[in-house]
Design a protein around this motif. Structure first.
Motif, PDB file in Angstrom:
ATOM      1  N   ASN A  37       0.840  -1.191   0.000  1.00  0.00           N
ATOM      2  CA  ASN A  37       0.000   0.000   0.000  1.00  0.00           C
ATOM      3  C   ASN A  37       0.881   1.249   0.000  1.00  0.00           C
ATOM      4  OD1 ASN A  37      -1.812   2.073   0.495  1.00  0.00           O
ATOM      5  ND2 ASN A  37      -3.094   0.818   1.824  1.00  0.00           N
ATOM      6  N   LYS A  38       1.248   1.698  -1.178  1.00  0.00           N
ATOM      7  CA  LYS A  38       2.076   2.899  -1.327  1.00  0.00           C
ATOM      8  C   LYS A  38       1.311   4.148  -0.902  1.00  0.00           C
ATOM      9  CE  LYS A  38       4.022   0.963  -5.511  1.00  0.00           C
ATOM     10  NZ  LYS A  38       4.246   1.191  -6.945  1.00  0.00           N
ATOM     11  N   ASN A  39      -0.013   4.127  -1.079  1.00  0.00           N
ATOM     12  CA  ASN A  39      -0.824   5.314  -0.801  1.00  0.00           C
ATOM     13  C   ASN A  39      -0.929   5.645   0.676  1.00  0.00           C
ATOM     14  OD1 ASN A  39      -1.352   5.757  -3.528  1.00  0.00           O
ATOM     15  ND2 ASN A  39      -3.017   4.285  -3.496  1.00  0.00           N
ATOM     16  N   VAL A  40      -0.708   4.663   1.539  1.00  0.00           N
ATOM     17  CA  VAL A  40      -0.783   4.912   2.978  1.00  0.00           C
ATOM     18  C   VAL A  40       0.565   5.402   3.521  1.00  0.00           C
ATOM     19  CG1 VAL A  40      -0.176   2.641   3.907  1.00  0.00           C
ATOM     20  CG2 VAL A  40      -1.893   4.030   5.065  1.00  0.00           C
ATOM     21  N   ALA A  41       1.587   5.311   2.728  1.00  0.00           N
ATOM     22  CA  ALA A  41       2.918   5.782   3.134  1.00  0.00           C
ATOM     23  C   ALA A  41       2.971   7.306   3.116  1.00  0.00           C
ATOM     24  CB  ALA A  41       3.977   5.215   2.181  1.00  0.00           C
ATOM     25  N   PRO A  42       3.920   7.888   3.827  1.00  0.00           N
ATOM     26  CA  PRO A  42       4.068   9.350   3.773  1.00  0.00           C
ATOM     27  C   PRO A  42       4.346   9.812   2.341  1.00  0.00           C
ATOM     28  CG  PRO A  42       5.481   8.406   5.469  1.00  0.00           C
ATOM     29  CD  PRO A  42       4.912   7.267   4.698  1.00  0.00           C
ATOM     30  N   SER A  43       3.932  11.038   2.047  1.00  0.00           N
ATOM     31  CA  SER A  43       4.215  11.604   0.721  1.00  0.00           C
ATOM     32  C   SER A  43       5.720  11.637   0.494  1.00  0.00           C
ATOM     33  CB  SER A  43       3.661  13.026   0.646  1.00  0.00           C
ATOM     34  OG  SER A  43       4.363  13.870   1.556  1.00  0.00           O
ATOM     35  N   ASN A  44       6.111  11.727  -0.763  1.00  0.00           N
ATOM     36  CA  ASN A  44       7.545  11.785  -1.070  1.00  0.00           C
ATOM     37  C   ASN A  44       8.236  12.950  -0.374  1.00  0.00           C
ATOM     38  OD1 ASN A  44       8.093   9.495  -2.649  1.00  0.00           O
ATOM     39  ND2 ASN A  44       7.172  10.460  -4.440  1.00  0.00           N
ATOM     40  N   ASP A  45       7.588  14.107  -0.354  1.00  0.00           N
ATOM     41  CA  ASP A  45       8.186  15.275   0.301  1.00  0.00           C
ATOM     42  C   ASP A  45       8.390  15.032   1.793  1.00  0.00           C
ATOM     43  OD1 ASP A  45       8.339  16.677  -2.079  1.00  0.00           O
ATOM     44  OD2 ASP A  45       6.490  17.808  -1.729  1.00  0.00           O
ATOM     45  N   LEU A  46       7.376  14.491   2.450  1.00  0.00           N
ATOM     46  CA  LEU A  46       7.494  14.238   3.884  1.00  0.00           C
ATOM     47  C   LEU A  46       8.514  13.144   4.161  1.00  0.00           C
ATOM     48  CD1 LEU A  46       6.629  14.846   6.735  1.00  0.00           C
ATOM     49  CD2 LEU A  46       4.674  13.282   6.413  1.00  0.00           C
ATOM     50  N   ARG A  47       8.495  12.103   3.358  1.00  0.00           N
ATOM     51  CA  ARG A  47       9.457  11.010   3.523  1.00  0.00           C
ATOM     52  C   ARG A  47      10.885  11.533   3.400  1.00  0.00           C
ATOM     53  NH1 ARG A  47      12.180   8.211  -0.064  1.00  0.00           N
ATOM     54  NH2 ARG A  47      11.030   9.071  -1.815  1.00  0.00           N
ATOM     55  N   LYS A  48      11.163  12.344   2.398  1.00  0.00           N
ATOM     56  CA  LYS A  48      12.509  12.894   2.193  1.00  0.00           C
ATOM     57  C   LYS A  48      12.894  13.844   3.325  1.00  0.00           C
ATOM     58  CE  LYS A  48      12.342  12.436  -2.822  1.00  0.00           C
ATOM     59  NZ  LYS A  48      12.221  13.154  -4.107  1.00  0.00           N
ATOM     60  N   TRP A  49      11.943  14.651   3.777  1.00  0.00           N
ATOM     61  CA  TRP A  49      12.209  15.572   4.870  1.00  0.00           C
ATOM     62  C   TRP A  49      12.597  14.802   6.136  1.00  0.00           C
ATOM     63  CZ3 TRP A  49       9.805  16.035   9.616  1.00  0.00           C
ATOM     64  CH2 TRP A  49      10.200  17.130  10.385  1.00  0.00           C
ATOM     65  N   PHE A  50      11.831  13.755   6.465  1.00  0.00           N
ATOM     66  CA  PHE A  50      12.128  12.985   7.671  1.00  0.00           C
ATOM     67  C   PHE A  50      13.466  12.261   7.562  1.00  0.00           C
ATOM     68  CE2 PHE A  50      11.365   9.101  10.360  1.00  0.00           C
ATOM     69  CZ  PHE A  50      11.593   9.749  11.564  1.00  0.00           C
ATOM     70  N   HIS A  51      13.796  11.786   6.377  1.00  0.00           N
ATOM     71  CA  HIS A  51      15.089  11.133   6.176  1.00  0.00           C
ATOM     72  C   HIS A  51      16.229  12.118   6.445  1.00  0.00           C
ATOM     73  CE1 HIS A  51      17.905   8.201   4.625  1.00  0.00           C
ATOM     74  NE2 HIS A  51      18.421   9.137   3.856  1.00  0.00           N
ATOM     75  N   LYS A  52      16.020  13.365   6.070  1.00  0.00           N
ATOM     76  CA  LYS A  52      17.039  14.402   6.267  1.00  0.00           C
ATOM     77  C   LYS A  52      17.101  14.873   7.721  1.00  0.00           C
ATOM     78  CE  LYS A  52      18.621  18.681   4.105  1.00  0.00           C
ATOM     79  NZ  LYS A  52      18.345  19.681   3.073  1.00  0.00           N
ATOM     80  N   TYR A  53      15.949  14.870   8.411  1.00  0.00           N
ATOM     81  CA  TYR A  53      15.861  15.367   9.790  1.00  0.00           C
ATOM     82  C   TYR A  53      15.215  14.328  10.720  1.00  0.00           C
ATOM     83  CZ  TYR A  53      16.549  19.758   7.296  1.00  0.00           C
ATOM     84  OH  TYR A  53      17.029  20.748   6.485  1.00  0.00           O
ATOM     85  N   PRO A  54      15.852  13.190  10.918  1.00  0.00           N
ATOM     86  CA  PRO A  54      15.231  12.124  11.717  1.00  0.00           C
ATOM     87  C   PRO A  54      14.997  12.486  13.191  1.00  0.00           C
ATOM     88  CG  PRO A  54      17.507  11.587  11.220  1.00  0.00           C
ATOM     89  CD  PRO A  54      17.178  12.813  10.436  1.00  0.00           C
ATOM     90  N   ALA A  55      15.701  13.495  13.694  1.00  0.00           N
ATOM     91  CA  ALA A  55      15.502  13.898  15.088  1.00  0.00           C
ATOM     92  C   ALA A  55      14.144  14.566  15.300  1.00  0.00           C
ATOM     93  CB  ALA A  55      16.620  14.840  15.531  1.00  0.00           C
ATOM     94  N   ASN A  56      13.492  14.974  14.232  1.00  0.00           N
ATOM     95  CA  ASN A  56      12.197  15.655  14.309  1.00  0.00           C
ATOM     96  C   ASN A  56      11.028  14.675  14.215  1.00  0.00           C
ATOM     97  OD1 ASN A  56      13.542  18.095  14.495  1.00  0.00           O
ATOM     98  ND2 ASN A  56      13.430  18.490  12.300  1.00  0.00           N
ATOM     99  N   PHE A  57      11.120  13.578  14.939  1.00  0.00           N
ATOM    100  CA  PHE A  57      10.103  12.527  14.839  1.00  0.00           C
ATOM    101  C   PHE A  57       8.714  13.019  15.245  1.00  0.00           C
ATOM    102  CE2 PHE A  57       7.802   8.794  16.537  1.00  0.00           C
ATOM    103  CZ  PHE A  57       7.698   8.077  15.356  1.00  0.00           C
ATOM    104  N   GLU A  58       8.616  13.805  16.298  1.00  0.00           N
ATOM    105  CA  GLU A  58       7.299  14.275  16.739  1.00  0.00           C
ATOM    106  C   GLU A  58       6.642  15.159  15.680  1.00  0.00           C
ATOM    107  OE1 GLU A  58       5.439  13.213  19.270  1.00  0.00           O
ATOM    108  OE2 GLU A  58       7.063  11.775  19.588  1.00  0.00           O
ATOM    109  N   GLN A  59       7.427  15.988  15.029  1.00  0.00           N
ATOM    110  CA  GLN A  59       6.880  16.819  13.954  1.00  0.00           C
ATOM    111  C   GLN A  59       6.482  15.948  12.763  1.00  0.00           C
ATOM    112  OE1 GLN A  59       9.338  20.092  12.689  1.00  0.00           O
ATOM    113  NE2 GLN A  59       7.810  20.834  11.250  1.00  0.00           N
ATOM    114  N   PHE A  60       7.322  14.959  12.441  1.00  0.00           N
ATOM    115  CA  PHE A  60       6.988  14.012  11.378  1.00  0.00           C
ATOM    116  C   PHE A  60       5.657  13.326  11.685  1.00  0.00           C
ATOM    117  CE2 PHE A  60       7.074   9.482  10.133  1.00  0.00           C
ATOM    118  CZ  PHE A  60       7.000   9.631   8.752  1.00  0.00           C
ATOM    119  N   LYS A  61       5.490  12.907  12.925  1.00  0.00           N
ATOM    120  CA  LYS A  61       4.261  12.230  13.328  1.00  0.00           C
ATOM    121  C   LYS A  61       3.041  13.133  13.112  1.00  0.00           C
ATOM    122  CE  LYS A  61       2.277   9.775  17.249  1.00  0.00           C
ATOM    123  NZ  LYS A  61       2.481   9.280  18.603  1.00  0.00           N
ATOM    124  N   ARG A  62       3.129  14.384  13.530  1.00  0.00           N
ATOM    125  CA  ARG A  62       2.007  15.313  13.345  1.00  0.00           C
ATOM    126  C   ARG A  62       1.692  15.513  11.855  1.00  0.00           C
ATOM    127  NH1 ARG A  62       4.701  17.868  17.421  1.00  0.00           N
ATOM    128  NH2 ARG A  62       5.666  19.382  16.024  1.00  0.00           N
TER     129      ARG A  62
END
Length: 118
Positions: free
Chosen positions: A40-65
């Motif tokens: 299910n690719k559609n339930v995954a985070p968008s490409n932009d969000l996925r790339k952002w989180f990969h770059k800033y993994p310490a921001n997990f709470e913001q990623f979650k929101r």
């Protein structure tokens, strides 16, 4: 029940309805080498969000929101998964090395919140 499993350590599991919840297929694994019922690719985070989180993994709470907001705006991607939990165990397969901070963990939390409201 909803559980998360890393696809690299659980290639042949036979428990429940198994959904790969990554937008990109895991590197180094052939499709025939793992057991999954749905990718299910559609339930995954968008490409932009996925790339952002990969770059800033310490921001997990913001990623979650941000991921929760994406999921709220895309109910067609996850509503059928709630139905699976009523008759079966739902296994969310992911490829991240970090087993505690990844999209499957967030999705599990999101779905459990939805189940508690029903």
């Amino acid at each position: 029940m909803i559980i998360c499993k890393r696809v690299f350590t659980d290639k042949t599991g036979n428990n429940g309805y198994r959904v790969l919840v990554d937008r990109i297929w895991p590197r180094g694994i052939r499709k025939q080498d793992i057991r999954y019922d749905e990718w299910n690719k559609n339930v995954a985070p968008s490409n932009d969000l996925r790339k952002w989180f990969h770059k800033y993994p310490a921001n997990f709470e913001q990623f979650k929101r941000l991921y929760f907001a994406e999921l709220e705006n895309n109910p067609d991607s996850w509503q059928h998964l709630l139905l699976k939990t009523k008759s079966n165990c739902l296994v969310l397969l992911f490829s991240s090395k970090d087993e505690d901070h990844n999209n499957a963990v967030v999705l599990k939390s999101f779905l459990e919140n939805k189940l508690n409201k029903v």
